[in-house]
Design an enzyme around this catalytic site. Sequence first.
Site, PDB file in Angstrom:
ATOM      1  N   SER A 237     -70.956   7.281   3.178  1.00  0.00           N
ATOM      2  CA  SER A 237     -69.976   7.355   4.265  1.00  0.00           C
ATOM      3  C   SER A 237     -70.385   8.387   5.328  1.00  0.00           C
ATOM      4  O   SER A 237     -71.138   9.326   5.034  1.00  0.00           O
ATOM      5  CB  SER A 237     -68.619   7.744   3.689  1.00  0.00           C
ATOM      6  OG  SER A 237     -68.718   9.013   3.074  1.00  0.00           O
ATOM      7  N   GLU A 259     -77.932   6.896   6.339  1.00  0.00           N
ATOM      8  CA  GLU A 259     -77.444   5.534   6.608  1.00  0.00           C
ATOM      9  C   GLU A 259     -75.955   5.547   6.311  1.00  0.00           C
ATOM     10  O   GLU A 259     -75.551   5.629   5.144  1.00  0.00           O
ATOM     11  CB  GLU A 259     -78.167   4.513   5.711  1.00  0.00           C
ATOM     12  CG  GLU A 259     -79.676   4.488   5.866  1.00  0.00           C
ATOM     13  CD  GLU A 259     -80.135   4.162   7.266  1.00  0.00           C
ATOM     14  OE1 GLU A 259     -79.392   3.475   8.006  1.00  0.00           O
ATOM     15  OE2 GLU A 259     -81.217   4.617   7.642  1.00  0.00           O
ATOM     16  N   CYS A 293     -71.814  -2.035   4.353  1.00  0.00           N
ATOM     17  CA  CYS A 293     -71.831  -1.203   5.555  1.00  0.00           C
ATOM     18  C   CYS A 293     -71.831  -2.068   6.810  1.00  0.00           C
ATOM     19  O   CYS A 293     -71.204  -1.741   7.802  1.00  0.00           O
ATOM     20  CB  CYS A 293     -73.053  -0.298   5.536  1.00  0.00           C
ATOM     21  SG  CYS A 293     -74.590  -1.195   5.299  1.00  0.00           S
ATOM     22  N   GLU A 390     -63.064   2.421   9.151  1.00  0.00           N
ATOM     23  CA  GLU A 390     -63.914   1.557   8.330  1.00  0.00           C
ATOM     24  C   GLU A 390     -63.096   1.218   7.089  1.00  0.00           C
ATOM     25  O   GLU A 390     -62.924   2.059   6.197  1.00  0.00           O
ATOM     26  CB  GLU A 390     -65.218   2.262   7.930  1.00  0.00           C
ATOM     27  CG  GLU A 390     -66.117   1.337   7.131  1.00  0.00           C
ATOM     28  CD  GLU A 390     -67.360   2.008   6.542  1.00  0.00           C
ATOM     29  OE1 GLU A 390     -67.279   3.154   6.099  1.00  0.00           O
ATOM     30  OE2 GLU A 390     -68.414   1.347   6.516  1.00  0.00           O
TER      31      GLU A 390
HETATM   32  P1  NAD Z   1     -69.698   8.128  -0.276  1.00  0.00           P
HETATM   33  O1  NAD Z   1     -70.160   8.803   0.962  1.00  0.00           O
HETATM   34  O2  NAD Z   1     -68.368   8.501  -0.824  1.00  0.00           O
HETATM   35  O3  NAD Z   1     -70.743   8.409  -1.465  1.00  0.00           O
HETATM   36  C1  NAD Z   1     -72.096   8.036  -1.339  1.00  0.00           C
HETATM   37  C2  NAD Z   1     -72.930   8.919  -2.236  1.00  0.00           C
HETATM   38  O4  NAD Z   1     -72.901  10.238  -1.723  1.00  0.00           O
HETATM   39  C3  NAD Z   1     -72.424   9.019  -3.668  1.00  0.00           C
HETATM   40  O5  NAD Z   1     -73.514   9.085  -4.537  1.00  0.00           O
HETATM   41  C4  NAD Z   1     -71.663  10.339  -3.660  1.00  0.00           C
HETATM   42  O6  NAD Z   1     -71.551  10.936  -4.918  1.00  0.00           O
HETATM   43  C5  NAD Z   1     -72.511  11.157  -2.720  1.00  0.00           C
HETATM   44  N1  NAD Z   1     -71.840  12.256  -2.048  1.00  0.00           N
HETATM   45  C6  NAD Z   1     -70.561  12.319  -1.613  1.00  0.00           C
HETATM   46  N2  NAD Z   1     -70.334  13.508  -1.018  1.00  0.00           N
HETATM   47  C7  NAD Z   1     -71.500  14.197  -1.071  1.00  0.00           C
HETATM   48  C8  NAD Z   1     -71.892  15.493  -0.634  1.00  0.00           C
HETATM   49  N3  NAD Z   1     -71.054  16.301  -0.015  1.00  0.00           N
HETATM   50  N4  NAD Z   1     -73.167  15.879  -0.856  1.00  0.00           N
HETATM   51  C9  NAD Z   1     -74.045  15.060  -1.467  1.00  0.00           C
HETATM   52  N5  NAD Z   1     -73.727  13.837  -1.928  1.00  0.00           N
HETATM   53  C10 NAD Z   1     -72.464  13.411  -1.719  1.00  0.00           C
HETATM   54  O7  NAD Z   1     -69.841   6.576  -0.004  1.00  0.00           O
HETATM   55  P2  NAD Z   1     -69.457   5.366  -0.965  1.00  0.00           P
HETATM   56  O8  NAD Z   1     -67.970   5.251  -1.005  1.00  0.00           O
HETATM   57  O9  NAD Z   1     -70.214   5.486  -2.237  1.00  0.00           O
HETATM   58  O10 NAD Z   1     -70.104   4.115  -0.173  1.00  0.00           O
HETATM   59  C11 NAD Z   1     -69.466   3.493   0.886  1.00  0.00           C
HETATM   60  C12 NAD Z   1     -69.977   4.026   2.207  1.00  0.00           C
HETATM   61  O11 NAD Z   1     -71.399   3.854   2.278  1.00  0.00           O
HETATM   62  C13 NAD Z   1     -69.432   3.254   3.382  1.00  0.00           C
HETATM   63  O12 NAD Z   1     -69.077   4.146   4.407  1.00  0.00           O
HETATM   64  C14 NAD Z   1     -70.593   2.364   3.807  1.00  0.00           C
HETATM   65  O13 NAD Z   1     -70.557   1.942   5.143  1.00  0.00           O
HETATM   66  C15 NAD Z   1     -71.751   3.245   3.517  1.00  0.00           C
HETATM   67  N6  NAD Z   1     -72.996   2.460   3.373  1.00  0.00           N
HETATM   68  C16 NAD Z   1     -73.905   2.487   4.399  1.00  0.00           C
HETATM   69  C17 NAD Z   1     -75.074   1.715   4.332  1.00  0.00           C
HETATM   70  C18 NAD Z   1     -76.076   1.719   5.464  1.00  0.00           C
HETATM   71  O14 NAD Z   1     -77.188   1.203   5.276  1.00  0.00           O
HETATM   72  N7  NAD Z   1     -75.733   2.261   6.626  1.00  0.00           N
HETATM   73  C19 NAD Z   1     -75.300   0.922   3.203  1.00  0.00           C
HETATM   74  C20 NAD Z   1     -74.359   0.920   2.171  1.00  0.00           C
HETATM   75  C21 NAD Z   1     -73.205   1.702   2.269  1.00  0.00           C
END
Ligand code: NAD
Length: 487
Positions: A237, A259, A293, A390
């Site tokens: 995210s 990303e 995403c 989103e």
């Molecule tokens: P999220 O940001 O909650 O978590 C993603 C990952 O980051 C997890 O492994 C989580 O544990 C880790 N994380 C969270 N906070 C962190 C921090 N402070 N430091 C380090 N790591 C941390 O996202 P999610 O709910 O798992 O996935 C959905 C999001 O991912 C959506 O916003 C989606 O659009 C995005 N996404 C983007 C792409 C792309 O290619 N742009 C692809 C897939 C998903």
Amino acid sequence: MDLSFDPDSLSLPVGHFVGEHFIVADGIIPMHRPSDGEAYAGCPVADADLVDQAVQTAKAALKESNWGGVRPRERLNVLHRWADLIEQEAETLARLEAIASTRPVGQLVDGDIAISAEQIRFFAEFADKEGSDLVPTDDGNLGMIMTEPYGVVGAITPWNFPINMAAWKLGPALAAGNAVVLKPSEMTPFSTIYLAQLAVRAGLPAGLINVVLGDGITTGSAMTGHPEIAKISFTGSTRAGSAIMENIARTGVKPMTLELGGKSPQIVFADADLDKAAAAITASILGNAGQACVAGSRLIVEKEIAARLIDAIKSRMDGVIARPTWDAASQYSPIISERQRQRIDGIVSASVSAGGDCLVGGACMDGPGYFYAPTLVAGVDQNSPAIIEEIFGPVLTLQTFEDEEEALQLADHPSYGLAAGLFTRDLSRAIRLTRRLQAGTVWVNRYGRSRDHILPTGGYKQSGIGKDLGREAFQANRKSKSVLISL
Ligand code: NAD
């Protein structure tokens, strides 16, 4: 081949994978199956010491194997063998993926897993084909841009396509000569552990892939702040991306690719092939129940064809087959958690309260699990929560326009710019609008990637920094050194 399975019969690798060792650990974070809401496991949380152990293991493995310095074709060959093994073990991988995630088991073997194997082979090819450059200079000098691996790369992945997101990170990092410490999402970690074990079985020197499980606050922060992790590759995210930038800024400077989230528009003109457009639009918002995403979540349609397009989309939204992810007949994904399902419902309700008109769905589905009905909300303006947020669910908004300028204004999102779709038979208009759309990817008369993997993916605005896929993903895993030699 019937891939259906009994979720209670599966044994899960609850632990970390460091070097060649599986480290059994206590499950700390409670985990529930999205398909039926049952508590089924706990996710361990690696602390800073375990993250450091993984980093030191990665460093030692790089040194011992000389992975960054071996004949590049050796790297290519190992990665190809890993891709072969992933295909051979696709059924086991599919079960580990389907139990915890939102991915239906019937879509994995020929879908996510086959694509991941293909992408690993694709990245492997850069190992011996992409290199340093000689640059023009006067004949008294020799100038070159020499590239080299970073060393230990930290990768952090989301839950929505766990195996595939891991392949996007591991493939280019390893092909480019690095070792990786990877943290999968705490909601879907187990298939990534198995993926890493397969790499070692395929002959990858142990320690080049290490998987540490845990949440963002403890494990993720320990990684982003670790002084010997030379680069961070993150998908998730925008909120977490921003927290990662902050932690990196606080603890030292290192390159990162981010990303992040999206809120992608799909613009349909009256001259478009409406059947084709309706099929692409519906597939893009219902695939993984909109938890992608690049989900094309904002439909922007020329007024005169709006009613016809709504009918075509409605009929496709009706009758989705929602079964547990471990039932091979399932075609529709649950939402990852009850919390996220309630969030989706809250945004839909708030948009209706703000004047929106819910034409289809708009509610949780009956029965076990966290399914949410395919939803179409019309009558929303640019300030509606359904347009701004989103949603990450099967919710499509509908807005109408009368001319190109209005379409572009509606398409422009204040913070996101990941992807956009455009449906028109007018070639000049397609090119004109493609140039003006503020998005890292534009799809014309289709919506979604091909299986070529060469087109990079990444965001404009707050949808990210840098690219995954394509040559760019390989290059992002090597640093460059400018060399000038006086002759
Ligand atoms: P999220 O940001 O909650 O978590 C993603 C990952 O980051 C997890 O492994 C989580 O544990 C880790 N994380 C969270 N906070 C962190 C921090 N402070 N430091 C380090 N790591 C941390 O996202 P999610 O709910 O798992 O996935 C959905 C999001 O991912 C959506 O916003 C989606 O659009 C995005 N996404 C983007 C792409 C792309 O290619 N742009 C692809 C897939 C998903």
